[in-house]
Motif scaffolding. Structure first.
Motif: not given
Length: 444
Positions: A148-152, A189-199, A229-234
């Motif tokens: 749910p919280a992913a890194f990029l 990442l969002v399509e795979a389940g991420a709702r939060e992404i940290t750059l 991006i729809d689905g990306l909340e944070r």
């Protein structure tokens, strides 16, 4: 080395920073694309990757300790790969000192792991510490799964050459990944389940690129695009450098709802003389003014920093200036470390190396000051109502843990699932976490 069958199972052990966590995930995806599977819990893996960090003292010795443990096995030894920054800095020495290691690969070359594994399986020890600008990202497989919280990773390398730091030598010069590639990876990442992404980046706010209309953008422009991006909340980002802060990035904190109210901005010392010796190129006063501008844009922002105590030549008076900066900044959280000399860096040969017992005592005082600020921030949060992203189960049935917008750990009881966003009242505060009372689960 002897010939061996190609491995079918793997385990990756990542040390250090969040970028290493990202690299570990990407290596796992690369190996999975080659048909390898993660070794089950409690079972030996045929391939073990030690994804190393070189920031702290004795990092290399920890690697050799792990190698020794891996070789002490009743069954066949795994194919040991040393990856990451220790591999980049000390690859030749590792190969000479640890004949049980089959592969050494630097952080800019791990996309070549399949080739290196094939070479090592033929009995030929393999090393790759080349540092191409951006080749690995193009060679890595598409993102297919995500927490749910992913890194990029958006930026790598460093051109600042702080006198205590090995990053410019192990990660190379600053590079920015292309805008379109980052938007595409974030979407996956969002399509795979991420709702939060940290750059992520060594100097993430140094990122720059050209958008779809060929307009030059800084990190704030990338954040604004990802927020669509729809689905990306944070959205979060780390780690920043004071010299790369722009007006646009400060403004984004007040204008982009999906950009979380949290900023990690290292200062390292409160002494201007020490900052000059570190080659930090900013003053303590300029740093505090930057924090004031961020607070003006987003008054509830949580601030974080990094500090090094015992840098060569640091006096008691200069350390006191660091404590003053901590008090003035009002951090919600901060990281602190004793100075450790890294071979090849200018600071390692500076006069005035501070005694270990002095560093220990200063670190204790610094951490006590930071802890007071962190507790005060958490206590001031009691009574707030906020969304918490559920990241894992707690210690007992029905308990869950997640992160507030201010990156605080929050635990609560609820009928929830990993990846949910739940609205909570923050009811009780401790030094490291808060208790929340769930009001509702927010729609995905």
């Amino acid at each position: 080395m002897e010939r061996r069958p190609l491995p079918t199972t793997y385990r990756i052990k990542s040390f250090g920073c969040q970028m290493n966590v990202y690299d570990g995930e990407r290596m796992g995806e690369l190996l999975a694309a080659q048909g390898l599977t993660p070794a089950a819990e409690g079972e030996d893996a045929e391939l073990v990757v030690l994804n190393t960090c070189h920031i702290r003292e004795r990092a290399a010795e920890k690697v050799y300790s792990d190698i020794g443990r891996l070789l002490k096995t009743d069954g066949p030894a795994p194919l040991i790969t040393v990856a990451g920054c220790v591999a980049q800095a000390e690859g030749k020495e590792i190969m000479a000192r640890a004949p049980g290691v089959g592969i050494v690969v630097g952080p800019q070359a791990y996309h070549r792991l399949p080739e290196l594994i094939a070479q090592a399986s033929q009995g030929i020890r393999a090393t790759d510490t080349d540092m191409p600008a951006d080749a690995k990202f193009a060679a890595l497989p598409r993102r297919r799964r995500s927490a749910p919280a992913a890194f990029l990773t958006v930026q790598e390398g460093c051109d600042k050459f702080c006198t205590y730091c090995v990053v410019p030598y192990t990660r190379g010069a600053e590079i920015s990944r292309p805008f379109a590639d980052l938007v595409a990876e974030a979407q996956l990442l969002v399509e795979a389940g991420a709702r939060e992404i940290t750059l992520l980046g060594q100097n993430v706010n140094a990122w720059t690129g050209s958008d779809e209309a060929d307009r030059t953008q800084g990190l704030d422009g990338l954040i604004r695009r990802l927020a669509q991006i729809d689905g990306l909340e944070r959205i979060r980002y780390t780690t920043s450098h004071p010299n790369d802060v722009t007006d646009g990035l400060i403004a984004a904190h007040g204008e982009v709802a999906k950009l979380m109210p949290y900023l990690h901005l290292p200062v390292q010392s409160g002494s201007d003389r020490v900052l000059r010796a570190m080659n930090r190129s900013h003053t303590a006063e300029a740093y505090l003014r930057l924090l004031e501008r961020f607070r003006a844009a987003r008054p509830d922002i949580a601030l974080s920093g990094d500090f090094i105590v015992g840098f060569p030549g640091e006096t008691e008076a200069e350390f006191a200036e660091t404590l003053q900066v901590v008090e003035a900044a009002g951090y919600a959280h901060a990281f602190s470390f004793k100075y450790s000399p890294r071979p090849g860096t200018p600071a390692a040969t500076m006069n005035g190396q501070v005694a270990a017992e002095v560093m220990d005592e200063r670190l204790q005082r610094l951490q006590a000051t930071i802890a007071r600020g962190q507790l005060a921030f958490n206590q001031a949060s009691v009574g707030r109502r906020c969304a918490v992203l559920v990241e894992r189960r707690g210690k007992r049935p029905g308990q869950w843990l997640g992160k507030s917008p201010w990156l605080q750990s929050v635990w609560f009881d609820a009928d929830a699932a990993i990846g949910d966003l739940v609205m909570v009242d923050l009811a009780q505060a401790g030094p490291n976490s808060l208790e929340g009372r769930v009001l509702e689960t927010l729609a995905a």
